[in-house]
Design a protein around this motif. Structure first.
Motif, PDB file in Angstrom:
ATOM      1  N   GLN A  36       1.105  -9.017 -10.198  1.00 35.44           N
ATOM      2  CA  GLN A  36       1.354  -9.164  -8.760  1.00 35.44           C
ATOM      3  C   GLN A  36       1.326  -7.832  -8.014  1.00 35.44           C
ATOM      4  O   GLN A  36       2.170  -7.550  -7.176  1.00 35.44           O
ATOM      5  CB  GLN A  36       2.681  -9.881  -8.522  1.00 35.44           C
ATOM      6  CG  GLN A  36       2.668 -11.336  -8.981  1.00 35.44           C
ATOM      7  CD  GLN A  36       3.920 -12.080  -8.583  1.00 35.44           C
ATOM      8  OE1 GLN A  36       5.032 -11.537  -8.643  1.00 35.44           O
ATOM      9  NE2 GLN A  36       3.766 -13.326  -8.176  1.00 35.44           N
ATOM     10  N   GLY A  37       0.327  -7.024  -8.322  1.00 31.31           N
ATOM     11  CA  GLY A  37       0.104  -5.812  -7.552  1.00 31.31           C
ATOM     12  C   GLY A  37       0.882  -4.590  -7.970  1.00 31.31           C
ATOM     13  O   GLY A  37       0.729  -3.535  -7.345  1.00 31.31           O
ATOM     14  N   ASN A  38       1.719  -4.685  -8.997  1.00 28.22           N
ATOM     15  CA  ASN A  38       2.430  -3.492  -9.452  1.00 28.22           C
ATOM     16  C   ASN A  38       1.471  -2.472 -10.054  1.00 28.22           C
ATOM     17  O   ASN A  38       1.699  -1.264  -9.976  1.00 28.22           O
ATOM     18  CB  ASN A  38       3.505  -3.870 -10.473  1.00 28.22           C
ATOM     19  CG  ASN A  38       4.651  -4.644  -9.838  1.00 28.22           C
ATOM     20  OD1 ASN A  38       5.145  -4.265  -8.782  1.00 28.22           O
ATOM     21  ND2 ASN A  38       5.064  -5.722 -10.464  1.00 28.22           N
ATOM     22  N   SER A  39       0.392  -2.957 -10.658  1.00 22.45           N
ATOM     23  CA  SER A  39      -0.657  -2.079 -11.177  1.00 22.45           C
ATOM     24  C   SER A  39      -1.976  -2.831 -11.110  1.00 22.45           C
ATOM     25  O   SER A  39      -2.022  -4.056 -11.206  1.00 22.45           O
ATOM     26  CB  SER A  39      -0.354  -1.652 -12.619  1.00 22.45           C
ATOM     27  OG  SER A  39      -0.298  -2.797 -13.473  1.00 22.45           O
TER      28      SER A  39
ATOM     29  N   GLY B 242     -22.290   8.651   3.721  1.00 30.93           N
ATOM     30  CA  GLY B 242     -21.060   8.751   2.944  1.00 30.93           C
ATOM     31  C   GLY B 242     -19.854   8.312   3.764  1.00 30.93           C
ATOM     32  O   GLY B 242     -19.866   8.328   4.993  1.00 30.93           O
ATOM     33  N   PHE B 243     -18.789   7.933   3.066  1.00 26.41           N
ATOM     34  CA  PHE B 243     -17.595   7.364   3.683  1.00 26.41           C
ATOM     35  C   PHE B 243     -16.422   8.327   3.540  1.00 26.41           C
ATOM     36  O   PHE B 243     -16.360   9.130   2.604  1.00 26.41           O
ATOM     37  CB  PHE B 243     -17.261   6.033   2.987  1.00 26.41           C
ATOM     38  CG  PHE B 243     -16.509   5.056   3.852  1.00 26.41           C
ATOM     39  CD1 PHE B 243     -17.058   4.559   5.021  1.00 26.41           C
ATOM     40  CD2 PHE B 243     -15.245   4.605   3.480  1.00 26.41           C
ATOM     41  CE1 PHE B 243     -16.378   3.645   5.804  1.00 26.41           C
ATOM     42  CE2 PHE B 243     -14.557   3.697   4.253  1.00 26.41           C
ATOM     43  CZ  PHE B 243     -15.118   3.213   5.416  1.00 26.41           C
ATOM     44  N   VAL B 244     -15.459   8.207   4.468  1.00 22.12           N
ATOM     45  CA  VAL B 244     -14.244   9.017   4.382  1.00 22.12           C
ATOM     46  C   VAL B 244     -13.421   8.604   3.163  1.00 22.12           C
ATOM     47  O   VAL B 244     -13.637   7.550   2.565  1.00 22.12           O
ATOM     48  CB  VAL B 244     -13.391   8.868   5.657  1.00 22.12           C
ATOM     49  CG1 VAL B 244     -14.141   9.357   6.883  1.00 22.12           C
ATOM     50  CG2 VAL B 244     -12.934   7.417   5.836  1.00 22.12           C
ATOM     51  N   LYS B 245     -12.443   9.428   2.800  1.00 23.67           N
ATOM     52  CA  LYS B 245     -11.536   9.079   1.711  1.00 23.67           C
ATOM     53  C   LYS B 245     -10.647   7.910   2.128  1.00 23.67           C
ATOM     54  O   LYS B 245     -10.209   7.819   3.277  1.00 23.67           O
ATOM     55  CB  LYS B 245     -10.666  10.270   1.325  1.00 23.67           C
ATOM     56  CG  LYS B 245     -11.410  11.361   0.577  1.00 23.67           C
ATOM     57  CD  LYS B 245     -10.458  12.445   0.117  1.00 23.67           C
ATOM     58  CE  LYS B 245     -11.212  13.516  -0.674  1.00 23.67           C
ATOM     59  NZ  LYS B 245     -10.286  14.572  -1.155  1.00 23.67           N
ATOM     60  N   THR B 246     -10.390   7.020   1.181  1.00 25.21           N
ATOM     61  CA  THR B 246      -9.560   5.845   1.446  1.00 25.21           C
ATOM     62  C   THR B 246      -8.375   5.817   0.487  1.00 25.21           C
ATOM     63  O   THR B 246      -8.503   6.176  -0.692  1.00 25.21           O
ATOM     64  CB  THR B 246     -10.370   4.548   1.277  1.00 25.21           C
ATOM     65  OG1 THR B 246     -10.994   4.544  -0.022  1.00 25.21           O
ATOM     66  CG2 THR B 246     -11.452   4.445   2.331  1.00 25.21           C
ATOM     67  N   THR B 247      -7.230   5.372   0.994  1.00 24.05           N
ATOM     68  CA  THR B 247      -6.023   5.215   0.181  1.00 24.05           C
ATOM     69  C   THR B 247      -5.532   3.786   0.324  1.00 24.05           C
ATOM     70  O   THR B 247      -5.383   3.273   1.438  1.00 24.05           O
ATOM     71  CB  THR B 247      -4.919   6.186   0.644  1.00 24.05           C
ATOM     72  OG1 THR B 247      -5.401   7.531   0.539  1.00 24.05           O
ATOM     73  CG2 THR B 247      -3.677   6.029  -0.221  1.00 24.05           C
ATOM     74  N   PHE B 248      -5.283   3.120  -0.819  1.00 15.44           N
ATOM     75  CA  PHE B 248      -4.823   1.733  -0.818  1.00 15.44           C
ATOM     76  C   PHE B 248      -3.287   1.660  -0.813  1.00 15.44           C
ATOM     77  O   PHE B 248      -2.599   2.502  -1.395  1.00 15.44           O
ATOM     78  CB  PHE B 248      -5.322   1.000  -2.058  1.00 15.44           C
ATOM     79  CG  PHE B 248      -6.765   0.603  -1.993  1.00 15.44           C
ATOM     80  CD1 PHE B 248      -7.186  -0.418  -1.154  1.00 15.44           C
ATOM     81  CD2 PHE B 248      -7.699   1.238  -2.789  1.00 15.44           C
ATOM     82  CE1 PHE B 248      -8.513  -0.798  -1.095  1.00 15.44           C
ATOM     83  CE2 PHE B 248      -9.037   0.868  -2.748  1.00 15.44           C
ATOM     84  CZ  PHE B 248      -9.446  -0.150  -1.898  1.00 15.44           C
ATOM     85  N   ALA B 249      -2.787   0.604  -0.177  1.00 18.08           N
ATOM     86  CA  ALA B 249      -1.352   0.319  -0.195  1.00 18.08           C
ATOM     87  C   ALA B 249      -1.156  -1.178   0.047  1.00 18.08           C
ATOM     88  O   ALA B 249      -2.080  -1.882   0.466  1.00 18.08           O
ATOM     89  CB  ALA B 249      -0.613   1.131   0.867  1.00 18.08           C
ATOM     90  N   THR B 250       0.043  -1.657  -0.231  1.00 20.35           N
ATOM     91  CA  THR B 250       0.411  -3.027   0.101  1.00 20.35           C
ATOM     92  C   THR B 250       1.687  -3.022   0.937  1.00 20.35           C
ATOM     93  O   THR B 250       2.486  -2.083   0.872  1.00 20.35           O
ATOM     94  CB  THR B 250       0.649  -3.892  -1.164  1.00 20.35           C
ATOM     95  OG1 THR B 250       1.630  -3.259  -1.997  1.00 20.35           O
ATOM     96  CG2 THR B 250      -0.638  -4.083  -1.939  1.00 20.35           C
ATOM     97  N   VAL B 251       1.844  -4.067   1.738  1.00 15.83           N
ATOM     98  CA  VAL B 251       3.097  -4.345   2.434  1.00 15.83           C
ATOM     99  C   VAL B 251       3.455  -5.809   2.165  1.00 15.83           C
ATOM    100  O   VAL B 251       2.573  -6.654   2.000  1.00 15.83           O
ATOM    101  CB  VAL B 251       3.003  -4.084   3.953  1.00 15.83           C
ATOM    102  CG1 VAL B 251       2.967  -2.606   4.246  1.00 15.83           C
ATOM    103  CG2 VAL B 251       1.786  -4.777   4.552  1.00 15.83           C
ATOM    104  N   HIS B 252       4.746  -6.093   2.125  1.00 16.47           N
ATOM    105  CA  HIS B 252       5.219  -7.429   1.811  1.00 16.47           C
ATOM    106  C   HIS B 252       6.125  -7.942   2.925  1.00 16.47           C
ATOM    107  O   HIS B 252       6.825  -7.169   3.572  1.00 16.47           O
ATOM    108  CB  HIS B 252       6.021  -7.432   0.493  1.00 16.47           C
ATOM    109  CG  HIS B 252       5.256  -6.933  -0.693  1.00 16.47           C
ATOM    110  ND1 HIS B 252       4.729  -7.770  -1.649  1.00 16.47           N
ATOM    111  CD2 HIS B 252       4.924  -5.674  -1.075  1.00 16.47           C
ATOM    112  CE1 HIS B 252       4.108  -7.054  -2.573  1.00 16.47           C
ATOM    113  NE2 HIS B 252       4.222  -5.774  -2.249  1.00 16.47           N
ATOM    114  N   SER B 253       6.099  -9.245   3.114  1.00 18.14           N
ATOM    115  CA  SER B 253       7.047  -9.896   4.021  1.00 18.14           C
ATOM    116  C   SER B 253       7.625 -11.117   3.320  1.00 18.14           C
ATOM    117  O   SER B 253       6.886 -11.905   2.716  1.00 18.14           O
ATOM    118  CB  SER B 253       6.365 -10.326   5.321  1.00 18.14           C
ATOM    119  OG  SER B 253       7.268 -11.065   6.136  1.00 18.14           O
ATOM    120  N   THR B 254       8.944 -11.287   3.396  1.00 25.03           N
ATOM    121  CA  THR B 254       9.609 -12.452   2.802  1.00 25.03           C
ATOM    122  C   THR B 254      10.138 -13.414   3.861  1.00 25.03           C
ATOM    123  O   THR B 254      10.827 -14.375   3.531  1.00 25.03           O
ATOM    124  CB  THR B 254      10.777 -11.997   1.896  1.00 25.03           C
ATOM    125  OG1 THR B 254      11.707 -11.235   2.674  1.00 25.03           O
ATOM    126  CG2 THR B 254      10.268 -11.159   0.737  1.00 25.03           C
TER     127      THR B 254
END
Length: 240
Positions: free
Chosen positions: A199-202, A124-136
């Protein structure tokens, strides 16, 4: 159908070390899981660096080269975690347009400090949380972490691929569904792609890419690439 396909000629323009632990006699630092971006006049590589492959101190960094890979800058953190967060991280970056980059981040729950990412008794695997980061600005600065919910009601995923940007604001996120820490996996094992139409908002859809669940075959380290005719090509390695 790859009939008639021929490999293009590959030439080496330059070679160099992106990162090497400068003081291995003093501290242990390992770098792995690189993803590379080619901009007009520079190369950018993201990677994870930690004292061991599954260490709690693993964090995500970026190096850049102005001479086509011969020399590289010192690693710079892509984002920061707070001191009380018991997580390790990964980040895979991809290119949206000339200066805009997107990083897909996963935060791994590391409250069980005596264990790695996987339960040796259950797989089994640990809990994972997704996120994004952006650079302009070509990766010189990055936004704060923007957490999001995956379209599958689950908290245990393998993150292995950068986001793929398509037309009409559609983004794809390839990953795999892992069992929870106790070994339960009602959604897998399988490799999937999450789909965002804004574009990743949902992230509203999940589509199976590789699924041999009845044969108990797991698919890991999925990568996808867009071919010149617009088709997507996916590749995985399998585990029985």
């Amino acid at each position: 159908d790859l009939k008639g396909f021929s490999m293009p000629e590959i030439t080496i323009q330059n070679s160099g070390i992106v990162y090497r632990n400068p003081k291995p006699f003093l501290v242990s630092k390992h770098a792995y899981f690189p993803s590379i971006i080619i901009l007009d006049h520079e190369l950018i590589v993201s990677m994870d660096i930690g004292s061991a492959f599954e260490a709690v101190d693993v964090r995500s960094y970026l190096c850049r080269s102005l001479d086509f890979g011969k020399t590289w800058t010192a690693p710079q953190a892509i984002f920061e975690t707070t001191p009380n967060e018991q997580v390790s991280t990964t980040c895979r970056i991809s290119h949206l347009n000339t200066e805009q980059l997107i990083g897909i981040v996963c935060l791994f729950d590391r409250k069980l400090t005596d264990y790695g990412l996987v339960n040796p008794d259950t797989d089994g695997f640990v809990k994972t949380t997704f996120a994004t980061v952006h650079s302009t600005d070509g990766g010189k600065s990055w936004s704060k972490l923007e957490l999001f919910q995956p379209p599958i009601p689950w908290e245990h995923f393998e993150t292995c691929s950068p986001i793929i940007s398509l037309e009409n604001n559609r983004w794809l996120l390839p990953c795999s569904v892992w069992p929870d820490w106790q070994g339960n996996n009602p959604h897998g094992p399988k490799a999937v792609v999450f789909i965002s139409e804004d574009q990743g908002n949902s992230w509203t859809k999940s589509v199976d890419v590789f699924n041999q669940r009845e044969q108990n075959i797991a698919y890991w380290e999925q990568k996808q690439v867009r071919l010149s005719d617009g088709r997507l090509l996916a590749i995985c390695w399998t585990h029985d």
